[in-house]
Design an enzyme around this catalytic site. Structure first.
Site, short mmCIF file in Angstrom:
data_model
loop_
_atom_site.label_atom_id
_atom_site.label_comp_id
_atom_site.label_asym_id
_atom_site.label_seq_id
_atom_site.Cartn_x
_atom_site.Cartn_y
_atom_site.Cartn_z
N GLY A 135 47.83 85.89 27.45
CA GLY A 135 49.27 85.77 27.15
C GLY A 135 49.65 86.31 25.79
O GLY A 135 50.79 86.19 25.37
N ALA B 270 48.35 95.98 23.84
CA ALA B 270 47.89 96.45 22.53
C ALA B 270 46.79 97.51 22.69
O ALA B 270 46.79 98.53 21.98
CB ALA B 270 47.39 95.27 21.70
N ASP C 233 55.97 93.90 26.86
CA ASP C 233 54.72 93.82 26.10
C ASP C 233 54.43 95.13 25.37
O ASP C 233 54.05 95.15 24.20
CB ASP C 233 53.54 93.52 27.03
CG ASP C 233 53.59 92.11 27.61
OD1 ASP C 233 54.69 91.53 27.66
OD2 ASP C 233 52.53 91.61 28.02
C1 MEV Z 1 53.15 89.19 30.83
O1 MEV Z 1 52.69 89.26 29.47
C2 MEV Z 1 54.63 89.03 30.85
C3 MEV Z 1 55.27 89.00 32.24
O2 MEV Z 1 56.67 88.82 32.04
C4 MEV Z 1 55.02 90.29 33.00
C5 MEV Z 1 55.76 91.49 32.39
O3 MEV Z 1 56.75 91.31 31.68
O4 MEV Z 1 55.34 92.61 32.69
C6 MEV Z 1 54.76 87.85 33.08
#
Ligand code: MEV
Length: 353
Positions: A116, A122, A164
């Protein structure tokens, strides 16, 4: 040789809902993945990975990057790590118009895999940056974020938002809503991260939310409510002085929204007992708020606490493997070192973007 690094992130608000066009606010943190790339004179890819989750492995393969090497580490971990690196290599070749370029790649990461904190984003951002520079192409951070997003999109079967990868490329706090990605001002919030030592399967967790949302209107409403929380949170940030310490009022209100967000994510089935226990340990210790961060299923929570209490409490929580303070990292991708001791293979050496 080129060495680039890029930061991980925590989600202040909005994971999962961002996949369906709601806004999200991830924040880059001072934990980095560092990727060293040496261009080769053939089209082989050799990957060496050292990571908190991987004890270390080295694989080498040629041409077809779908090939999976026979190595003595769990297949799932190799697939996860090599899958993202393959996709980053493809994007770097595409960006530099060098389809046959080969690389020696070393990945070192302070970010646990699948927990998470944006480890894959990265690695992909730093990897594309270093590989394209090796081929003589310098991508601006927005183009780099676009290529990194395409890499994640491919690996996650089209179930990825830009959040991300954009956050890792740009650094700081960002706001992502569909294709609209921008940096936003935010003070250095007192993030505390708790890690249960585990990981979630992002693809599976995203698919689970998707099917709930398709089956039940109230699940679709829950996703929309997360969007409402994000909008409330971003207006709090917009009123705050980014250069001053966050006020108590700001922390209390952001914390309340984080608690709400966690409750909705829990309702969507992406939390876990260990994540919930760490969230409650943080709240009991006096954190202003706490929630899971990222895809969930296991991995990390993020809490807001300017005192040492939450970190100490988490360290005494059975489910918590590690707890640490995470400063906002205002810098995104950066070059750590570069040299000219390798000859790029197949590079046309053009500014392709
Ligand atoms: C994963 O770090 C975050 C999610 O929202 C998936 C995404 O945004 O691609 C679950």
């Amino acid at each position: 040789m080129t060495v680039s690094s890029a930061p991980g992130k925590v989600y202040l608000f909005g994971e999962h809902a961002v996949v369906y066009g709601e806004p999200a606010v991830p924040c880059a943190i001072e934990r980095r993945a560092t990727v060293t790339v040496d261009a080769r004179t053939d089209d082989h890819i050799r990957v060496e990975a050292r990571d908190l989750s991987l004890d270390g492995f080295t694989v080498e393969y040629a041409g077809d990057t779908d090939y999976r090497p026979d190595v003595d580490v769990p297949e799932g971990l190799v697939d996860a790590a090599v899958g993202y690196i393959d996709a980053a290599v493809e994007q770097a070749r595409d960006a530099a118009d060098a389809p046959d370029a080969g690389f020696d790649i070393t990945v070192e990461s302070e970010i646990p895999l699948g927990a998470g904190l944006g480890s894959s984003a990265a690695v992909v951002v730093a990897g594309i940056d270093a590989a394209t520079r090796e081929l003589g192409v310098e991508l601006d951070p927005e183009s780099l974020a676009e290529h990194a997003y395409r890499a994640e999109f491919d690996v996650q079967d089209g179930q990825a938002s830009r959040a991300d990868t954009f956050c890792s490329a740009m650094g700081g706090a960002v706001r992502v809503e569909g294709d609209d990605c921008r940096r936003i001002d935010a003070p250095n919030l007192p993030f505390v991260v708790g890690f249960d030592g585990g990981a979630g399967d992002t693809g599976e967790l995203v698919a689970g939310v998707r099917s709930l949302r398709e089956e039940y209107d109230f699940a679709a409403d829950t996703v929309e409510s997360i969007g409402d929380i994000v909008r409330a949170g971003e207006s709090l940030l917009a009123d705050a002085d980014p250069d001053a310490e966050p006020t108590d009022d700001l922390l209390v209100e952001l914390g309340r929204l984080m608690d709400f967000d966690h409750g909705l994510l829990e309702a969507l089935g992406v939390s876990s007992r260990t994540l919930d226990n760490m969230v409650w340990a943080a709240r009991d210790a006096g954190a202003h708020g706490a929630k899971l961060t990222g895809a969930g299923g296991g991995g990390c929570i993020v809490a807001l606490d300017e005192t040492p209490e939450t970190r100490t409490a988490l360290r005494y929580t059975a489910e918590c493997r590690d707890a640490f303070r995470a400063e906002l990292d205002r810098e995104g991708v950066r070059v750590e070192a570069s040299g000219t001791d390798a000859t790029p293979a197949g590079s046309t050496n053009t500014e392709a973007e």
